[in-house]
Design a protein around this motif. Structure first.
Motif, PDB file in Angstrom:
ATOM      1  N   ARG A   1       0.841  -1.226   0.201  1.00  0.00           N
ATOM      2  CA  ARG A   1      -0.007   0.033  -0.087  1.00  0.00           C
ATOM      3  C   ARG A   1       0.851   1.244   0.067  1.00  0.00           C
ATOM      4  O   ARG A   1       0.565   2.396  -0.513  1.00  0.00           O
ATOM      5  N   ALA A   2       2.239   1.190   0.659  1.00  0.00           N
ATOM      6  CA  ALA A   2       2.760   2.351   0.876  1.00  0.00           C
ATOM      7  C   ALA A   2       4.328   2.153   0.620  1.00  0.00           C
ATOM      8  O   ALA A   2       4.690   1.355   0.891  1.00  0.00           O
TER       9      ALA A   2
ATOM     10  N   ASN B   1       6.843   7.392   4.129  1.00  0.00           N
ATOM     11  CA  ASN B   1       5.546   6.861   4.558  1.00  0.00           C
ATOM     12  C   ASN B   1       4.366   7.661   3.702  1.00  0.00           C
ATOM     13  O   ASN B   1       3.701   8.235   4.196  1.00  0.00           O
TER      14      ASN B   1
ATOM     15  N   ALA C   1       1.121   6.649   1.270  1.00  0.00           N
ATOM     16  CA  ALA C   1       0.532   5.617   0.867  1.00  0.00           C
ATOM     17  C   ALA C   1      -0.326   5.740  -0.573  1.00  0.00           C
ATOM     18  O   ALA C   1      -1.175   6.218  -0.935  1.00  0.00           O
TER      19      ALA C   1
ATOM     20  N   ASP D   1      -3.248   3.684  -1.672  1.00  0.00           N
ATOM     21  CA  ASP D   1      -4.461   4.506  -1.251  1.00  0.00           C
ATOM     22  C   ASP D   1      -4.797   5.892  -1.982  1.00  0.00           C
ATOM     23  O   ASP D   1      -6.218   6.067  -2.239  1.00  0.00           O
TER      24      ASP D   1
END
Length: 416
Positions: free
Chosen positions: A163-164, A175, A177, A180
C-alpha cells in the motif's frame, strides 16, 4: 482426514490455470494447454468455450510450434487484448514513467517525465504521480472502463500490504500511501511494489526454466537492490518488502552511503560509489545526486582501456557484491543471479573480484558453478513485472467464473 475442494474454488483455479497457460505460451492449442496444465481435454474444452464466450480468449492461428505439428491444423487460443487493461507506474531517481498495457500484455500508451525527486516536496511528488496517471486515463484512445488495476513500483522499502512507500533513497519524503491515494483519486484498485521485486517477477515470466524456484535479481544502478525468490515464492519481510541487499554492511565504519550510514554494499557498488572511487575522492565525500548512464558507460570504457583508478573502482564494487552474495549463499545456497541496470553492462569489470570474494565465504564452496545473466536496462523489467502482477490479479480475481468483460469488469473493479 482429507479436505475437499469446493466446486466453485476448483472451477476458479482451473480457469486461472488455463488463462496463465495462454498468457505464457502466446497462442497455444487446446492440446498444448492440456499438456501444460495437466487438465483433461474435456475440461479445457469447457473452460475455453466459456472464456471465448465471455470475450476473455479469442481463437486464431496456433503458435509457431503448434503450426509445425503434423495432422489436422489446430486452432490457437489467444488473450483478447480488449478484455481489460492495466496501468504501470515506475518512480525512480529523477524519473517517472507510466504505461497502459492491454490484456494481451502489449503497451498501448506511455509517458515519461524527468523530475527532481531529491528536492520535491511531498505534495509535489504525489501530484506528479497523480497527474501522469490522469493524463493517460484522459487519453481519448484509452477505454478508461477497461483499466482494472494500477501497479506502482519504486526503489526503496514498501510495506507488506503493498500500500505504501515507507522509505526511498530517491526522495527525503517517507510513508506515502501511494496505493490509497491513487485508489481514492481514480476508483481503480492499486498496489505499491518494490522495484527489484518486480524485476524478479518479470524474470520468472520471461525465462521460467532458469528463474523458477530459487533465484536472485540484483539491481546495479545508482542504488543497489535485490529481488529474491525462494522455493517459488517472492521473499518479503514481516513488516516491509525487505531485500535491502544494498544496505547490508560490507565494511563497518566504511564509505559513506546515501542512506546516511557507512560501509553499505551500495557505498562501494552503486553508480555514485564507483564514480567516487574512480575520481579518487575520499570515502567521506557526499554521494553525488545522480550519475548519468552515459557517464557510467564512458567510465567503464576507460576502465577497460587502462589499469587505473577506474578499473580499481569496479574491482571494489565486485568485492562488495561478492562478499554480500557469498554471505547470502551461506544462508540459502547458491542460486542463479540476474544483474540488472546500467552497471550490468560493465559486469566484465566486476565479475573477477566478485567471484574471488564469493569463493572466500562459506557460501562460495561451489562458486564456479554460480551463473550470472546481465540485463543493462531495468525499466522494461520493472514495468513488465508490474504488468504481470496486475494482469495476474485480473486473471484470478476479476475474471472469475461468470464475470463478463467490460460490463462485468465495471461491476467488480473495486474488489481488491
Amino acid at each position: 482426514m482429507s479436505v475437499g475442494i469446493r466446486h466453485d474454488d476448483l472451477r476458479r483455479r482451473n480457469r486461472a490455470m488455463v488463462i496463465a497457460a495462454v498468457r505464457r505460451a502466446g497462442r497455444p492449442s487446446r492440446t498444448e494447454i492440456a499438456a501444460t496444465t495437466g487438465l483433461s481435454h474435456s475440461t479445457i474444452s469447457a473452460i475455453s468455450s466459456d472464456l471465448i464466450g465471455e470475450g476473455i480468449l479469442a481463437e486464431g492461428k496456433p503458435s509457431e510450434a503448434g503450426a509445425l505439428k503434423r495432422g489436422r491444423p489446430q486452432v490457437g487460443l489467444g488473450l483478447n487484448p480488449e478484455a481489460a487493461a492495466v496501468m504501470t507506474v515506475v518512480l525512480s531517481l529523477n524519473f517517472l514513467s507510466v504505461a497502459v498495457i492491454d490484456y494481451a500484455g502489449q503497451v498501448i500508451s506511455e509517458e515519461q517525465r524527468r523530475l527532481d525527486t531529491l528536492t520535491m516536496s511531498r505534495e509535489a511528488l504525489i501530484g506528479e504521480c497523480v497527474a501522469i496517471v490522469r493524463r493517460r486515463l484522459e487519453d481519448p484512445d484509452i477505454d478508461v472502463r477497461s483499466v482494472a488495476r494500477i501497479a506502482l513500483a519504486i526503489q526503496g522499502i514498501t510495506d507488506t500490504e503493498a500500500r505504501a512507500m515507507l522509505w526511498s533513497p530517491i526522495t527525503p519524503q517517507t510513508n506515502i500511501a501511494f496505493a490509497d491515494i491513487l485508489e481514492a483519486e481514480f476508483g481503480i484498485p492499486a498496489t505499491m511494489e518494490n522495484d527489484c521485486n518486480m524485476m524478479a517477477v518479470a524474470l520468472r515470466w520471461r525465462d521460467p526454466e532458469r528463474y523458477r524456484d530459487d533465484f536472485i535479481a540484483i539491481l546495479l544502478s545508482h542504488g543497489i537492490g535485490m529481488g529474491l525468490v525462494l522455493k517459488g515464492e517472492l521473499f518479503t519481510g514481516t513488516h516491509s518488502s525487505g531485500g535491502e541487499f544494498g544496505h547490508m554492511i560490507h565494511r563497518p565504519g566504511g564509505a559513506l552511503c546515501r542512506c546516511g550510514r557507512r560501509g553499505c554494499v551500495e557505498a562501494y557498488a552503486g553508480n555514485y560509489a564507483i564514480w567516487r572511487n574512480a575520481r579518487q575522492l575520499g570515502e567521506d565525500t557526499e554521494p553525488v545526486a545522480d550519475v548519468s548512464d552515459a557517464q557510467m558507460r564512458a567510465l567503464a570504457a576507460t576502465a577497460r582501456e587502462r589499469d587505473g583508478p577506474e578499473r580499481e573502482a569496479y574491482r571494489k564494487a565486485g568485492e562488495a557484491l561478492g562478499y554480500g552474495l557469498g554471505s547470502l549463499f551461506a544462508l540459502i545456497d547458491p542460486a542463479p543471479v540476474a544483474m540488472v541496470g546500467v552497471s550490468a553492462a560493465a559486469f566484465d569489470l566486476i565479475e573477477p573480484a566478485l567471484r574471488e570474494a564469493i569463493a572466500q565465504t562459506a557460501g562460495g564452496q561451489h562458486s564456479k558453478s554460480i551463473s550470472f545473466d546481465t540485463e543493462p536496462n531495468e525499466l522494461p523489467l520493472i514495468r513488465e513485472g508490474c504488468a504481470m502482477r496486475a494482469l495476474t490479479f485480473v486473471d484470478q480475481e476479476i475474471f472469475a467464473p461468470g464475470v463478463q468483460t467490460k460490463a462485468g469488469l465495471a461491476a467488480k473493479k473495486n474488489v481488491a
